[in-house]
Design a protein around this motif. Structure first.
Motif, PDB file in Angstrom:
ATOM      1  N   ALA A 138      -2.731   8.108   2.994  1.00  0.00           N
ATOM      2  CA  ALA A 138      -3.124   6.767   3.457  1.00  0.00           C
ATOM      3  C   ALA A 138      -3.852   6.836   4.801  1.00  0.00           C
ATOM      4  O   ALA A 138      -4.929   6.231   4.967  1.00  0.00           O
ATOM      5  CB  ALA A 138      -1.890   5.876   3.558  1.00  0.00           C
ATOM      6  N   ILE A 171       2.059   4.721  -1.942  1.00  0.00           N
ATOM      7  CA  ILE A 171       0.906   5.217  -1.168  1.00  0.00           C
ATOM      8  C   ILE A 171      -0.308   4.304  -1.368  1.00  0.00           C
ATOM      9  O   ILE A 171      -1.063   4.016  -0.429  1.00  0.00           O
ATOM     10  CB  ILE A 171       0.585   6.673  -1.580  1.00  0.00           C
ATOM     11  N   GLU A 174       0.204   1.317   0.784  1.00  0.00           N
ATOM     12  CA  GLU A 174      -0.003   1.651   2.200  1.00  0.00           C
ATOM     13  C   GLU A 174      -1.491   1.829   2.509  1.00  0.00           C
ATOM     14  O   GLU A 174      -1.988   1.358   3.537  1.00  0.00           O
ATOM     15  CB  GLU A 174       0.753   2.953   2.528  1.00  0.00           C
ATOM     16  N   THR A 175      -2.204   2.480   1.588  1.00  0.00           N
ATOM     17  CA  THR A 175      -3.647   2.688   1.788  1.00  0.00           C
ATOM     18  C   THR A 175      -4.382   1.347   1.798  1.00  0.00           C
ATOM     19  O   THR A 175      -5.295   1.126   2.611  1.00  0.00           O
ATOM     20  CB  THR A 175      -4.207   3.589   0.665  1.00  0.00           C
ATOM     21  N   CYS A 187      -8.397   2.521  -1.353  1.00  0.00           N
ATOM     22  CA  CYS A 187      -7.867   2.719  -2.716  1.00  0.00           C
ATOM     23  C   CYS A 187      -8.971   3.076  -3.704  1.00  0.00           C
ATOM     24  O   CYS A 187      -8.686   3.660  -4.762  1.00  0.00           O
ATOM     25  CB  CYS A 187      -7.136   1.469  -3.182  1.00  0.00           C
TER      26      CYS A 187
END
Length: 455
Positions: A138, A171, A174-175, A187
Motif C-alpha cells: 500500500a 491491502i 488500505e491502498t 488499486c
C-alpha cells in the motif's frame, strides 16, 4: 527460420493500422534481478536501480525507432522484473519501500510508463520476504506512479491460500485509502492472481518469472478494432465461418507482433520471449471487446449469449495466433476490463452488465475481474470473497484468473471515477449486499481440486 511478410500481408497490415486502430500494445523487457540481492536493503536498492537503468537504457528508443521505420504504432514500452519478494528476502530491512522507489527511479530514468514485479507468490504460504512485500504494497503504490504490484494467492496444484486472500482484501482497502485523492488509482496498479504466468507483458500483473532468462523481450498485441471490423463485415456468417474469419484476422495481427518483437530483441541483443495473443481494448471508440460481442448479435454486452460469444472470440484468436507464432505465451485471451473498454462502460451504465455476469465471462477469457470500481464502503471481507470466487474459477478450470478491483473512497453506486489515459474511467458497480465475513474469517487453505473426476 528467417521471418518474413508477403507484400499482400504488408498491404493489409497498413490498412488495419490506418483505419482499424491496429497497434502493438506493449514491448515489455523482462529483467532478472536475482543477482541484485544483498544483506543491505540500501545496497539492494542501488543494484536494482543500476541494473534496470543499464539493461533497459535503449528500450524506449528502440521501440520508437521500430515504430517509425515500420509504421507500426507501439503504444507502450515497459519493464517487468523478478518478484521483489525474492530479491529482498536476504535484506536486513523489513520495509520494501526503498526497493519500490528504486524501481520507480529506474523506470523514470529509462522512460517507461509502468514497471511490474513488486510481486509475491504466496499460494501455499508466506516467507519472510513475502511478508515484508505484502506489508509494503500500500505504501509503495501510493508513493510511486509507475510501480505495479501483483500477488499470486492460488494455483490449481496447491489450492487457494485464504489467509492471503483475506489479507489482500485489507491491502486493497488500505491502498485505496492512501490514494483516495487520485480516485484510489493505487488499486489500478495491484492485481491478485490465481495461476499467475511468468512471461505476461501486460500490466499491472507483469513480472519476470524464475524460469525466464537474464532478460527477454515479450510482446503484447492489441487489435479489437480489427476483429470488430471483420465481424461487422460478415453479419450473415454462421459460427463456423465467423470463427474462421477471426482466426485469419488474429493470424495477421500476431505476425505483426512477432515481426516487431524479433526486431526489438535483435536490436537490444536479448532473447525474444513470447507474443501474448490477448485482444486488449482501450477506452477509444471502436477499440472495444464489448463492441465485438455486440457485433456478433448480442443487443448489449452482458445479455444472455455474451459468454458464448466471448468463448468463440477467445478460442478463435488463440487458434489464429498460434498459427502465426511459435512462441506464444503470457495471458493470451480477450481482456474484459471495464474502465479500459468504452463498450463495457456503456454496458454497465445501461444496466446490462454487472459483476456476476463479468465473473461468468471470465470463465472463458483472459484474465478476470479487471478494473472494476465498487463503492468505497465495500468491506475487506467482501473484497476477499470476490477474490476467492475468481480464484476458485481459475483453480478448478486450470486457467489464469485475476482480480483488479477499486473500492473508491466516498464513491457510491452510479458515481464515476476517472483515471485517465489507458486506465480510462469506470462507473461504480454494486456488490452483493449479503455478507461473507464468517466464510472469509475461517482462514487456512482451500485444498486443490481433484482432476480425475471431471464433470
Amino acid at each position: 527460420m528467417p521471418f518474413s511478410l508477403t507484400p499482400g500481408e504488408i498491404y493489409e497490415t497498413i490498412r488495419m493500422i490506418q483505419s482499424e486502430k491496429l497497434d502493438i500494445r506493449t514491448i515489455t523487457m523482462g529483467i532478472s534481478l536475482r543477482d541484485c540481492t544483498s544483506s543491505s536493503i540500501v545496497h539492494t536498492a542501488e543494484r536494482i536501480y543500476d541494473k534496470i537503468s543499464k539493461k533497459a537504457e535503449r528500450l524506449v528508443k528502440v521501440g520508437e525507432d521500430i515504430s517509425r521505420e515500420y509504421g507500426i504504432p507501439i503504444i507502450n514500452k515497459r519493464i517487468s522484473v523478478t518478484p521483489i519478494s525474492l530479491v529482498g528476502e536476504g535484506c536486513d530491512g523489513n520495509d520494501y519501500l526503498p526497493l519500490a522507489l528504486a524501481m520507480e527511479k529506474a523506470a523514470e530514468q529509462v522512460g517507461v510508463n509502468f514497471i511490474g514485479g513488486f510481486s509475491a507468490l504466496v499460494h501455499k504460504g508466506l516467507t519472510k520476504g513475502d511478508e515484508n512485500l505484502l506489508n509494503s504494497i500500500a505504501a509503495s503504490l501510493s508513493a510511486t506512479e509507475r510501480v505495479c504490484s501483483s500477488v499470486n494467492v492460488a494455483t490449481t496444484r496447491t489450492g487457494i491460500n485464504m489467509d492471503a486472500v483475506y489479507r489482500m482484501g485489507r491491502i486493497i482497502k488500505e491502498t485505496a485509502e492512501l490514494t483516495k485523492e487520485l480516485g484510489a488509482v493505487g488499486c489500478a496498479k495491484l492485481v491478485v492472481f490465481c495461476n499467475a504466468v511468468e512471461d505476461n507483458p501486460f500490466m499491472a500483473g507483469a513480472f519476470h518469472g524464475l524460469g525466464e532468462p537474464e532478460a527477454a523481450i515479450n510482446i503484447g498485441i492489441s487489435g479489437p478494432g480489427v476483429v470488430l471490423n471483420a465481424v461487422r463485415n460478415n453479419p450473415q456468417a454462421d459460427f463456423g465461418s465467423l470463427a474462421e474469419i477471426i482466426k485469419r484476422t488474429a493470424f495477421k495481427i500476431t505476425r505483426m507482433g512477432e515481426l516487431a518483437g524479433r526486431e526489438a530483441a535483435r536490436r537490444l541483443q536479448v532473447p525474444f520471449g513470447i507474443v501474448d495473443l490477448s485482444l486488449a481494448p482501450t477506452p477509444a471508440l471502436g477499440d472495444s471487446v464489448a463492441d465485438i460481442i455486440e457485433a456478433m448479435g448480442i443487443e448489449k454486452t452482458g445479455g444472455h449469449g455474451s459468454t458464448a460469444a466471448l468463448a468463440l472470440l477467445n478460442d478463435a484468436v488463440k487458434k489464429g495466433g498460434a498459427m502465426a507464432s511459435s512462441y506464444v505465451g503470457g495471458l493470451s485471451g480477450a481482456f474484459i476490463p471495464v474502465s479500459e473498454d468504452a463498450g463495457m462502460v456503456r454496458a454497465v451504465e445501461d444496466g446490462s452488465l454487472g459483476i456476476d455476469k463479468l465473473e461468468a465471462m471470465t470463465c472463458v477469457c483472459s484474465v478476470g475481474l479487471d478494473m472494476i470500481a465498487v463503492p468505497g464502503d465495500t468491506t475487506a471481507e467482501t473484497l476477499a470473497a470476490i477474490i476467492a470466487d475468481e480464484a476458485a474459477i481459475g483453480m478448478v478450470n486450470r486457467k489464469t484468473t485475476a482480480v483488479r478491483i477499486i473500492p473508491v473512497p466516498g464513491g457510491r453506486v452510479g458515481d464515476k471515477v476517472v483515471f485517465g489515459g489507458l486506465l480510462g474511467s469506470a462507473p461504480i458497480m454494486p456488490v452483493s449486499k449479503f455478507k461473507a465475513d464468517a466464510f472469509i474469517r475461517r482462514g487456512g487453505r482451500i485444498p486443490a481440486p481433484i482432476t480425475a473426476l471431471n464433470n
